[in-house]
Design an enzyme around this catalytic site. Structure first.
Site, short mmCIF file in Angstrom:
data_model
loop_
_atom_site.label_atom_id
_atom_site.label_comp_id
_atom_site.label_asym_id
_atom_site.label_seq_id
_atom_site.Cartn_x
_atom_site.Cartn_y
_atom_site.Cartn_z
N HIS A 63 0.84 -1.21 0.00
CA HIS A 63 0.00 0.00 0.00
C HIS A 63 0.87 1.25 0.00
O HIS A 63 1.29 1.72 1.06
CB HIS A 63 -0.92 -0.02 1.23
N ASN A 280 -5.32 9.71 7.25
CA ASN A 280 -6.67 9.18 7.11
C ASN A 280 -6.59 7.68 6.82
O ASN A 280 -6.02 7.30 5.81
CB ASN A 280 -7.38 9.89 5.96
N ASP A 307 1.28 2.72 3.72
CA ASP A 307 0.41 3.79 3.22
C ASP A 307 1.22 5.07 2.97
O ASP A 307 0.77 6.19 3.26
CB ASP A 307 -0.77 4.06 4.19
N PHE A 325 -4.23 14.95 4.05
CA PHE A 325 -3.97 13.77 4.88
C PHE A 325 -2.78 12.98 4.32
O PHE A 325 -2.62 12.87 3.11
CB PHE A 325 -5.19 12.83 4.83
#
Ligand SMILES: [Zn+2]
Ligand SMILES: [Zn+2]
Length: 427
Positions: A63, A280, A307, A325
């Protein structure tokens, strides 16, 4: 091909068998040719001596956001791949919330072509819906043919349950997974941090845990109903972990990941108004952090993923309310895993390595994550006791938005090898 090498002296961490001990590894033509578990000291001419280090299958970050096409000032496929290599990752899966979104076979082809110049492997994730607008399904199977490994509208949750059901049904024949960013917009509109005591004190609008949990529950139910496969991205709350644990027990095809920032940081840190802490889903409470670690231990959570979300300095220098974010993570993940999980005895070395190798490989159905003979010679070499301080100047990423700058960590990737070629080395 001259990608032949012999790696001696390291302890290998095999996430499949759980073996954690000495072995020599022989590479030929960029592939693993032989693994010799040694009883005594060996010597091979021209061997690379990795004494005192841990040798793992190449780490896979399932990710990341690489910002190409659209925001090449923040990150590109190539720059992100070098940041990945520096952080110990031999492969990444990149999310489709680029501009334009990766929602067509042509867009996926663009990524796979750019990825030829990358340090390691880059696997594109295609969008579920056209333009990530949540209105019509994108041509997912066409994208899969070109190389998309999963599908996601990451950056936002897919609000429309009917489309989520159709997407899960559509992918069933190929057994591919939807990666779900779980967030209901109507319940957290305008929120900038976790809804909690701290958000009230600071006067910032909150994102309640239930905004995530409702969609986790929906996606689990839809996966069960359709027989499709769903992977919950960046789990952040205790109740989400519990929903996933119960669903797995009921044999629903659900998997999940957690980010290093969610298992390390808590929402009270936002007192500092450091916009690098604005992510987020948002940082949650101590209780959630403990539940995420428990989830890693009991198997509710399968993977660790960064992420990695690069943003330009001027954007993050805004007020907390208006800053975007996301934080970068490719170059701090390994240090945080060793410092926060392994050293604190939350996970063993083989368990932690599995969460970054064989588990994401199986979810995405890509090669890697094992020491099997004939597998690509992708390795991550870790110095488990190296102490270092996170420094902005050392980031290979084009963006620097990390709240971990200045933090002292233990454990670092000191060598990254892709197809038998060294792409990063501090040795
Ligand atoms: Zn997301
Ligand atoms: Zn993301």
């Amino acid at each position: 091909m001259n990608n032949d090498m012999v790696l001696v002296g390291a302890r290998i961490v095999d996430p499949v068998s759980g073996y954690f001990g000495p072995a020599d590894i022989f590479v030929a033509n960029g592939k693993i040719a032989r693994v010799d578990k040694r009883k005594k000291k060996s010597s091979h001419k021209g061997a690379l001596n990795l004494k005192g280090l841990y040798l793992c299958p190449g780490f896979i970050d399932m990710h990341v956001h690489l910002r190409e096409p659209g925001r090449e000032d923040e990150e590109t496929i190539v720059s992100g791949s070098w940041a990945a290599a520096a952080g110990g990752f031999t492969a990444v899966a990149c999310m489709p919330n680029t501009d334009p979104a990766l929602d067509s076979a042509e867009a996926i082809k663009y990524v796979t072509e750019r990825a030829r110049l990358a340090a390691g492997k880059v696997y594109p994730v295609g969008a579920i819906t056209v333009g990530r607008k949540g209105e019509t399904l994108a041509p997912m199977l066409e994208m899969a043919e070109i190389g998309a490994v999963a599908f996601s509208d990451d950056g936002s949750g897919l609000q429309n349950s009917h489309l989520m059901r159709r997407a899960l049904e559509y992918l069933k024949s190929s057994d591919m997974t939807i990666i779900s960013h779980c967030e209901y917009n109507d319940i957290c509109a305008g929120g900038v941090m976790n809804e909690s005591f701290t958000s009230t004190v600071l006067g910032l609008r909150g994102i309640p845990p239930i905004a995530e949990e409702l969609m986790v529950a929906r996606d689990i139910m839809l996966a069960e109903y359709t027989g499709g496969r769903v992977h919950i991205a960046h789990v952040s709350t205790a109740a989400s972990v519990e929903l996933i644990r119960r669903a797995k027990r009921a044999r629903v095809k659900v998997t999940a990941e957690v980010t290093p920032h969610h298992f390390t940081l808590t929402d009270d840190l936002i007192k500092s108004f450091d916009t690098n802490l604005k992510v987020n889903p948002p940082l949650r409470t101590r209780k959630d952090v403990e539940a995420l670690k428990k989830g890693l231990q009991n198997g509710a959570i399968d993977c660790i993923a960064s992420d990695h979300a690069p943003h330009a300095i001027e954007e993050k220098e805004a007020e907390f309310d208006s800053a975007p974010f996301g934080m970068i993570g490719l170059e701090t993940t390994v240090g945080l895993v060793v410092t926060e999980l392994i050293k604190k005895r939350i996970l063993s070395w083989p368990e932690a390595v599995a969460a970054m190798t064989v588990k994401p490989a199986r979810i995405l159905k890509i090669s890697g994550g094992t020491f099997e003979i004939g597998a690509p010679a992708d390795f991550t070499v870790i110095d488990p006791s190296l102490e270092w301080v996170v420094s902005k100047d050392e980031f290979k990423s084009l963006s620097k938005n990390s709240p971990f700058v200045g933090r002292k960590l233990t454990g670092k990737a000191v060598m990254t090898i892709v197809n038998g070629k060294i792409v990063h080395s501090l040795i």
